[in-house]
Design a protein around this motif. Structure first.
Motif, PDB file in Angstrom:
ATOM      1  N   ALA A  82      47.126 -49.341  -4.822  1.00 48.07           N
ATOM      2  CA  ALA A  82      45.849 -49.789  -4.255  1.00 48.07           C
ATOM      3  C   ALA A  82      44.932 -48.623  -3.932  1.00 48.07           C
ATOM      4  O   ALA A  82      43.697 -48.744  -4.015  1.00 48.07           O
ATOM      5  CB  ALA A  82      46.118 -50.631  -3.004  1.00 48.07           C
ATOM      6  N   THR A  83      45.508 -47.488  -3.544  1.00 46.17           N
ATOM      7  CA  THR A  83      44.685 -46.307  -3.239  1.00 46.17           C
ATOM      8  C   THR A  83      43.966 -45.826  -4.494  1.00 46.17           C
ATOM      9  O   THR A  83      42.761 -45.537  -4.473  1.00 46.17           O
ATOM     10  CB  THR A  83      45.563 -45.185  -2.672  1.00 46.17           C
ATOM     11  N   LEU A  84      44.705 -45.733  -5.598  1.00 49.51           N
ATOM     12  CA  LEU A  84      44.070 -45.340  -6.858  1.00 49.51           C
ATOM     13  C   LEU A  84      43.019 -46.361  -7.276  1.00 49.51           C
ATOM     14  O   LEU A  84      41.934 -45.994  -7.756  1.00 49.51           O
ATOM     15  CB  LEU A  84      45.125 -45.210  -7.961  1.00 49.51           C
ATOM     16  N   ALA A  85      43.308 -47.622  -7.099  1.00 53.71           N
ATOM     17  CA  ALA A  85      42.352 -48.662  -7.494  1.00 53.71           C
ATOM     18  C   ALA A  85      41.057 -48.532  -6.715  1.00 53.71           C
ATOM     19  O   ALA A  85      39.963 -48.725  -7.271  1.00 53.71           O
ATOM     20  CB  ALA A  85      42.969 -50.048  -7.282  1.00 53.71           C
ATOM     21  N   GLU A  86      41.167 -48.187  -5.422  1.00 54.38           N
ATOM     22  CA  GLU A  86      39.947 -48.022  -4.626  1.00 54.38           C
ATOM     23  C   GLU A  86      39.148 -46.811  -5.102  1.00 54.38           C
ATOM     24  O   GLU A  86      37.921 -46.837  -5.172  1.00 54.38           O
ATOM     25  CB  GLU A  86      40.310 -47.874  -3.147  1.00 54.38           C
ATOM     26  N   GLY A  87      39.845 -45.716  -5.446  1.00 55.59           N
ATOM     27  CA  GLY A  87      39.153 -44.550  -5.986  1.00 55.59           C
ATOM     28  C   GLY A  87      38.479 -44.858  -7.315  1.00 55.59           C
ATOM     29  O   GLY A  87      37.348 -44.427  -7.574  1.00 55.59           O
ATOM     30  N   VAL A  88      39.160 -45.615  -8.158  1.00 59.64           N
ATOM     31  CA  VAL A  88      38.576 -46.016  -9.443  1.00 59.64           C
ATOM     32  C   VAL A  88      37.359 -46.900  -9.210  1.00 59.64           C
ATOM     33  O   VAL A  88      36.342 -46.770  -9.913  1.00 59.64           O
ATOM     34  CB  VAL A  88      39.636 -46.728 -10.312  1.00 59.64           C
ATOM     35  N   ARG A  89      37.436 -47.791  -8.229  1.00 56.42           N
ATOM     36  CA  ARG A  89      36.294 -48.663  -7.934  1.00 56.42           C
ATOM     37  C   ARG A  89      35.068 -47.820  -7.533  1.00 56.42           C
ATOM     38  O   ARG A  89      33.947 -48.103  -7.964  1.00 56.42           O
ATOM     39  CB  ARG A  89      36.650 -49.650  -6.831  1.00 56.42           C
ATOM     40  N   ARG A  90      35.290 -46.803  -6.717  1.00 53.58           N
ATOM     41  CA  ARG A  90      34.172 -45.923  -6.334  1.00 53.58           C
ATOM     42  C   ARG A  90      33.618 -45.199  -7.558  1.00 53.58           C
ATOM     43  O   ARG A  90      32.404 -45.067  -7.719  1.00 53.58           O
ATOM     44  CB  ARG A  90      34.631 -44.913  -5.279  1.00 53.58           C
ATOM     45  N   PHE A  91      34.513 -44.696  -8.402  1.00 52.95           N
ATOM     46  CA  PHE A  91      34.073 -44.020  -9.625  1.00 52.95           C
ATOM     47  C   PHE A  91      33.266 -44.974 -10.495  1.00 52.95           C
ATOM     48  O   PHE A  91      32.201 -44.608 -11.022  1.00 52.95           O
ATOM     49  CB  PHE A  91      35.285 -43.496 -10.394  1.00 52.95           C
TER      50      PHE A  91
END
Length: 539
Positions: free
Chosen positions: A242-251
């Motif tokens: 989920a942490t990576l997914a949130e970073g990807v969402r910001r990107f």
């Protein structure tokens, strides 16, 4: 070698030229040489944003053509020119290396050195404020900004009482966005020095809980770009968490991609764009921001076409949060929205849509020939000198084709303009309007119109442009948006509308934002800048 230095100095001094006056009888040799160099002819390319034919002469004439620079000032000028990349400019355009050699050449004459430094700094200040190549905002004639911005006076004042750094700051475009893009450019230059291993494209979209072979590299990339905090724990067991997914969402949000938080081919492709390319995109944006004309303090609307984004704000109150919304712009292949500065003058609630002749010929007439009920289905009618008709026949189609009749769509739920039109009269017949097709705002690629701009929040935009009119609050606006007769409302004062194009920007939080080059304008600007630099190098 000395001869080469002197030739280089003469060539550099000819960057700008003026009209020589008659030399006074008691003129020192250095003054006579300055006078000669200040009048050296230069063929300025018509593609350049400005033409400084008389600037050197205007600079030196009031001082009797006496040299103006001392060693300390020349060193300061060189330092500024060598920092030109911070502004997205090239020190080579101002012959910074030649200036350095000329400054260190003890045998070079003071006059040649002086004129060379004056020419280079005038050139730099003009490029910084006006741009290097002509924009679509200034296609012919003298740039009107020169009525308020004079590099000669700016440089003269800097060498007198102020500093050269102050002159450079004063020459920068006076829009807050310019400073933010400069900061983003500096940051991405630093990022581009870091290694950037290529991320593998997944065979299928990666969601939370899935395995992705390059999760560690993805984590590092998101931290590098600022989409994940540096203290975020790394992924475990190769899982996309989920942490990576949130970073990807910001990107994704910063790169004009659907903000799903899932890792697909388009997101990986954006992650793999070389950061050196992002640096260049930010540099191109700085050039484009130099094109925007000087505008008075007060309300304005700005639309960045490739980002499909509109901002409405008051330049007199830069600290206030701007109104921001998604927009739909002209189709890239057929009807791209042009760049221009409009003046919004009035609103129309429940407007008629007067179908442009190009759409009538290419779309409406073929549909009418296949289906005479097309007008009735779409709440349309034909208008001519004889009045209004809904009759479709071979005769009326012929009159449509000849221009004796035109098509308009009545106000109502099917009207393509929706409930409101924001009018800014212009030859291209481009305006802002609402739309009944609100689902289109959910698309990631929104170049879908015939050239006009559809706005996501029409009531809020109407409130913004009418906020100084006590007769219109949000409740009155909402009431006017309901079905009813067409109503025109003139604005108390015109509101500038800037349609611009930038594939790289910086948000109010300083983070870089990137957009797809939907109209393929970046290569066009690259070519224009190359021709500019080639022309400068050939002088």
């Amino acid at each position: 070698m000395l001869r080469q230095h002197l030739q280089a100095a003469i060539a550099l001094a000819a960057i700008l030229f003026g009209n020589p006056g008659a030399a006074p009888a008691q003129e020192r040799p250095d003054q006579a040489l300055v006078r000669t160099l200040a009048s050296a002819p230069l063929q300025v390319s018509t593609a350049h944003a400005w033409n400084g034919r008389d600037w050197l002469d205007r600079f030196y004439a009031p001082r009797g053509y006496a040299p103006a620079w001392n060693r300390q000032q020349a060193e300061a000028a060189l330092a500024l020119l060598e920092q030109a990349p911070a502004e997205g400019l090239d020190p080579g355009d101002y012959q910074a290396d030649e200036l350095r050699r000329l400054l260190d050449d003890a045998q070079a004459s003071q006059a040649r050195r002086d004129v060379a430094f004056t020419a280079a700094m005038l050139h730099y200040l003009a490029d910084l404020r006006l741009g290097r190549v002509r924009s679509e905002y200034h296609t012919a004639g003298t740039d009107p900004r020169l009525a308020h911005f004079d590099p000669v006076e700016l440089l003269r004042g800097a060498l007198g009482k102020a500093s050269l750094a102050d002159a450079v700051a004063a020459a920068e475009p006076q829009v807050p966005l310019y400073g933010r893009v400069k900061q983003a450019l500096a940051r991405y230059r630093e990022l581009a020095r870091e290694p950037q291993p290529r991320l593998p494209s997944p065979r299928k979209t990666v969601a939370v809980g899935d395995v992705y072979a390059a999760v560690d590299e993805l984590h590092d990339r998101l931290v590098l770009l600022g989409d994940l905090a540096g203290d975020e724990p790394g992924p475990q067991d190769g899982l996309y968490d989920a942490t990576l997914a949130e970073g990807v969402r910001r990107f994704q949000g910063r790169h004009g991609l659907p903000e799903t938080g899932e890792l697909g081919a388009a997101t990986v492709a954006a992650l793999n764009v070389p950061l050196a390319q992002r640096v260049r995109e930010l540099e191109l944006t700085l050039e484009r921001l130099r094109w925007i004309p000087d505008l008075p303090a007060g309300p304005m609307v700005a639309v960045n076409l490739p980002a499909y984004r509109l901002w409405a704000f008051d330049r007199a109150n830069p600290a206030a949060q701007p109104l921001e919304m998604r927009v739909i712009v002209g189709q890239a292949v057929k009807t791209p929205t042009p760049l221009f500065i409009g003046q919004m003058r009035y609103l129309e609630f429940n407007p008629y849509w007067n179908v442009p002749r190009s759409i009538t010929l290419k779309e409406v007439i073929p549909k009418l020939e296949r289906n005479h009920g097309y007008l009735a289905t779409n709440d349309m009618e034909l208008v001519g000198q004889g009045g209004v008709t809904t009759t479709v026949s071979a005769e009326t189609i012929a009159e449509l084709r000849s221009g004796k009749l035109r098509v308009r769509q009545r106000p109502g739920p099917r009207n393509s303009l929706g409930a409101i039109k924001f009018a800014m009269p212009n030859p291209q017949d481009i305006y802002l309007h609402s739309t009944p097709n609100r689902e289109f705002f959910l698309k990631s690629r929104r170049d879908l119109s015939h050239g006009c701009i559809r706005v996501e929040q029409p009531a809020e935009l109407a409130r913004f442009v009418l906020r100084n009119d006590p007769r219109w609050d949000i409740d009155q606006i909402q009431a006017a948006l309901q079905p009813g007769p067409t109503r025109r409302v003139d604005l108390p004062a015109t509101v500038p509308v800037v349609l611009f194009y930038a594939t790289a920007l910086a948000g109010r939080d300083g983070k870089a934002l990137f957009a797809r080059d939907i109209y393929r304008r970046d290569p066009q600007l690259e070519q224009a800048l190359k021709e500019h630099s080639d022309a400068a190098a050939s002088k």
